[in-house]
Design an enzyme around this catalytic site. Structure first.
Site, mmCIF file in Angstrom:
data_model
loop_
_atom_site.group_PDB
_atom_site.id
_atom_site.type_symbol
_atom_site.label_atom_id
_atom_site.label_comp_id
_atom_site.label_asym_id
_atom_site.label_seq_id
_atom_site.Cartn_x
_atom_site.Cartn_y
_atom_site.Cartn_z
ATOM 1 N N GLU A 245 0.804 -1.223 0.000
ATOM 2 C CA GLU A 245 0.000 0.000 0.000
ATOM 3 C C GLU A 245 0.842 1.282 0.000
ATOM 4 O OE1 GLU A 245 -2.893 -0.178 3.132
ATOM 5 O OE2 GLU A 245 -3.909 -1.914 2.262
ATOM 6 N N GLU B 290 -5.275 -8.642 1.213
ATOM 7 C CA GLU B 290 -5.900 -8.195 2.467
ATOM 8 C C GLU B 290 -7.383 -7.999 2.221
ATOM 9 O OE1 GLU B 290 -4.321 -4.827 4.598
ATOM 10 O OE2 GLU B 290 -2.244 -5.435 4.237
#
Length: 787
Positions: free
Chosen positions: A159, A360
């Site tokens: 991320e 995720e």
């Protein structure tokens, strides 16, 4: 419902990150990270004590049948100074972890960077320094040289949008900087580090390597209710711009070796383009084997002229970020599994050659530890719905090779600390005791069958509670409804069963022994000053929607202490099934008293204690920010606020939004307090405009209501000031008079009908026993002649 099996060889696993679970922040030579500095000493220690307890955690993973475990390597544990000296004990830890995983039959997936930059690197410029990208490549080589013979799959970054923009633009993550320029430069250097790291891994012989991105579909409010609806023409540019900032800023360089054309002007305006060197994008765009996709929630936006930029999205001026009218997690994130299908469909269409993995996906919910476990039905439901969406996407052609649930353990949730619970394994942070939640056992069964069963997990029912407490269904309902004719011992047994099972009474439980009236009380305080239109809309639309649902409306006026007592008696006697309350402007005790009756109540406007009852409100702070930014964009610098009574929550929020916007531009606030009507607004303005040498002349006023703004304009005329030539004025509310003033008043429009409709729908949800959360509706700046 049919069983939903996944393809043969589909990979099931979990993900974690080093800072969130390892602890041992000052053990065995580990150096400090930017998160140690940002959050304070000891914040990440002991965390889950995974550094010492990883053998136990690997056994848990084995017992759950996991095939893969994505962990992150702590850069400061391996290279305490960021480069140079290699910390042998730090690498030894990951050596042991990988060996234990392989012995348990679990494939280790290593992520090299999950936000914990060595503080020494930050002191040298951090991600704003190009050299950090080269040091990352050196670090990748060191880790691969130790683990590469046993780790098959590598991810360079997790991320980078979060690390760049929450860490460097909004400042809510480490290192806590607030600079749009730093954010864009950091984002590019992280991408460059990905390219250099990928090159280093490939040179050493890595079998599979990629990167993990957090991706979200960007939708309009209309699309949230109907995914098939098109994007309104006026919102298309706003959607494209936020998609470029959040998604394509990383997708396009990694998968196409280029930046989106519409993004480059935003980067250039904030940071220039000098940090993007020739050859960078060729390096960044080298082919990857696997794209990790982290999905939690969509982003909802619409165009709103003069809306200020969200700090996390530099360049988002004129875009309003909207609330999503759906169920939310405990973190307030909207739950929208269809967003995952939409995202995967887009990736499959635009990047068909790219293999994907969900790296995720999970949710924070409030967990209750009971004598027989943690019955986290909401988490199970969240994961199941997303897995069904994922299975549909695979049928449609998405190349998804596996699903890694976030997360194995309850852990340190970054800036939110220890209070968030994303794990399928509960961790008692005092004793470090692990306890499998129901979601872990459910996930174990999903893995064993390689798919979802035909039956969805069921919430605890009235029958379940009755069986646990050893009483009848009617007795449970009597306790739920607060009837007095139940013995203390029986009441205690029922309440204990309710707590242990996490039972939430629905409308059926509440009406089993209490007569169902199909009647709803619409309780109105004396109409708010200038709020007659809103009160009228509430009466009209709430009545229409609820009567359409088969409810009878009892209209009750709450204007005296005696009327309050009468309303409470009426509700306590269960003569209505629910209450829609429009509270007074001033201090309000009725809301709290109604909340204690146990009858479903919904409220117009945010109460002083926001968690008291579900409520419908508007984005007061956002509206005030838009109004203030509008004045600033027109060159006004001596801006004052004229505020209504500060005991009103809406006024507090509007003032907070105004002050925050001034603070962003380094301006000193000026605030004059007033009442509710135009006369008090005029009086406050006269005081402001009569200031002598001791204060600067005001050139603009933001008023927290249209009535006050009209008073300000009256005072300006008395002083011989022209509006807007000498004094710009903005109000709030868009009452009928706002468009009839001379000149017409610029103001913030509050959606009256939408609030009324949301109130009715919120109450119907409560009557059906569904989880409800506050609804916050967007506001719109209406620009007229006064500015």
């Amino acid at each position: 419902m049919r069983t939903a099996l996944f393809p043969e060889g589909f990979v099931w696993g979990v993900s974690t990150s080093a800072f969130q679970i390892e602890g041992a922040t000052d053990r065995d030579g580990r150096g400090p990270s930017i998160w140690d500095a940002f959050a304070g000493g000891g914040y990440g220690d002991p965390a889950c004590d995974h550094y010492e307890r990883h053998p136990e955690d690997v056994r848990l993973m084995r017992d759950l049948g996991l095939a893969a475990y994505r962990f992150s390597v702590s850069w400061p544990r391996v290279l305490p100074g960021g480069h140079g000296h290699v910390n042998g004990p730090g690498l030894d830890f990951y050596d042991r972890l990988v060996d234990e995983l392989l012995q348990a039959g679990i494939a280790p997936y290593a992520t090299l960077y999950h936000w914990d930059l060595p503080q020494a690197m930050q002191d040298a410029g951090g991600w704003t320094a190009r050299d950090t990208a080269h040091r990352f490549a050196d670090y990748a080589q060191v880790v691969y040289d130790r683990l590469g013979d046993r780790v098959d799959t590598w991810f360079t970054f997790n991320e980078p949008w979060v690390a760049a923009f929450l860490g460097h633009a909004s400042g809510v993550h480490a290192p806590g900087l607030r600079s749009a320029a730093d954010a864009f430069v950091s984002a590019h250097h992280m991408l460059l580090a990905h390219g250099l790291g990928l090159e280093a891994l490939r040179a050493r012989g890595a079998a599979k390597a990629g990167v993990v991105l957090n991706l979200s579909p960007v939708l309009t409010p209309a699309q949230l209710g109907d995914m098939s609806s098109g994007i309104p023409e006026e919102d298309a540019e706003a959607v494209a711009r936020i998609d470029a900032l959040h998604n394509r800023q990383f997708l396009e360089p990694v998968l196409r070796g280029r930046y989106p054309a519409e993004l480059l002007p935003l980067i250039e305006k904030a940071a220039g383009l000098g940090h993007i060197h020739d050859g960078d994008l060729d390096l960044i765009g080298r082919p990857i084997d696997l794209l990790g996709v982290n999905y939690y929630t969509p982003i909802a936006v619409q165009a709103q002229p003069s809306a200020p930029a969200d700090p996390a999205f530099p360049g988002s001026e004129g875009v309003l970020f909207c609330s999503v009218p759906t169920a939310v997690t405990a973190m307030g994130w909207p739950i929208m599994p269809s967003g995952l299908s939409l995202l995967l469909r887009r990736l499959a269409e635009e990047y068909p050659e790219t293999e994907l993995m969900i790296t995720e996906n999970g949710a924070d919910f409030e967990d209750v530890v009971t004598a027989d476990g943690i019955h986290d039905v909401d988490r199970i439901s969240f994961v199941e719905e997303h897995l069904r969406a994922l299975r549909t996407s695979i049928d449609e052609g998405a190349r998804v090779r596996g699903y890694l649930l976030w997360s194995l353990l309850d852990c340190v949730e970054w800036a939110d600390g220890y209070r968030r619970k994303f794990g399928i394994v509960h961790v008692d942070f005092t004793t470090q005791r692990r306890l499998l939640k129901d979601s872990a056992l459910w996930y174990r069964d999903v893995i064993a069958r390689n798919g979802l069963g035909a039956e969805r997990p069921k919430r605890p029912t009235l029958e379940t509670v009755a069986a646990r407490a050893g009483v009848s269904r009617a007795t449970v309902s009597r306790v739920v409804n607060g009837e007095a004719r139940v013995s203390p011992d029986v009441r205690a047994a029922v309440l204990r069963a309710v707590q242990e099972l996490g039972y939430v009474p629905n409308a059926a439980a509440r009406s089993l022994v209490t007569r169902r009236t199909d009647s709803v009380a619409l309780v109105l305080s004396v109409p708010r000053h200038g709020g007659e239109a809103l009160t009228s809309a509430v009466v009209q639309y709430v009545t229409s929607v609820l009567e359409g649902a088969g409810k009878q409306i009892t209209l009750m006026l709450a204007d005296t202490a005696e009327s309050h007592r009468r309303i409470i008696r009426h509700v306590e006697a269960r003569q209505v099934d629910g209450v829609v309350l429009v509270p007074p402007d001033g201090p309000d005790t009725l809301t709290e008293r109604l909340a204690r009756t146990g009858v479903p109540v919904v409220l117009l406007g945010k109460p002083a204690i926001a968690s008291l009852v579900p409520h419908v409100d508007v984005d007061n702070a956002g509206g005030a920010r838009a109004a203030t930014r509008h004045l600033l964009d027109r060159g006004r610098r001596r801006i004052s606020a004229v505020c209504g009574p500060m005991d009103l929550v809406a006024v507090q929020d509007r003032l907070a939004g105004h002050l925050a916007t001034l603070h962003e531009d380094g301006l000193r606030p000026m605030v004059a307090l007033a009442g509710l009507d135009s006369e008090s607004g005029a009086a406050a303005a006269r005081e402001l405009l009569s200031g002598g040498q001791t204060r600067p002349l005001v050139d603009a006023v933001f008023a927290t209501s249209d009535e006050l703004a009209i008073g300000v304009m009256e005072a300006a005329r008395e002083r011989g000031l022209g509006v807007p030539e000498d004094l710009a004025v903005v109000g709030f509310g868009d009452i009928h008079a706002a468009s009839c003033t001379t000149p017409a008043l610029t103001t913030v429009r509050v959606p009256a009908a939408d609030q009324a409709l949301a109130l009715a729908r919120l109450l119907l949800s409560r009557l059906d026993g569904r989880h409800t959360s506050p609804v916050v509706l967007p506001t719109r700046l209406v620009v007229r002649a006064t500015t």
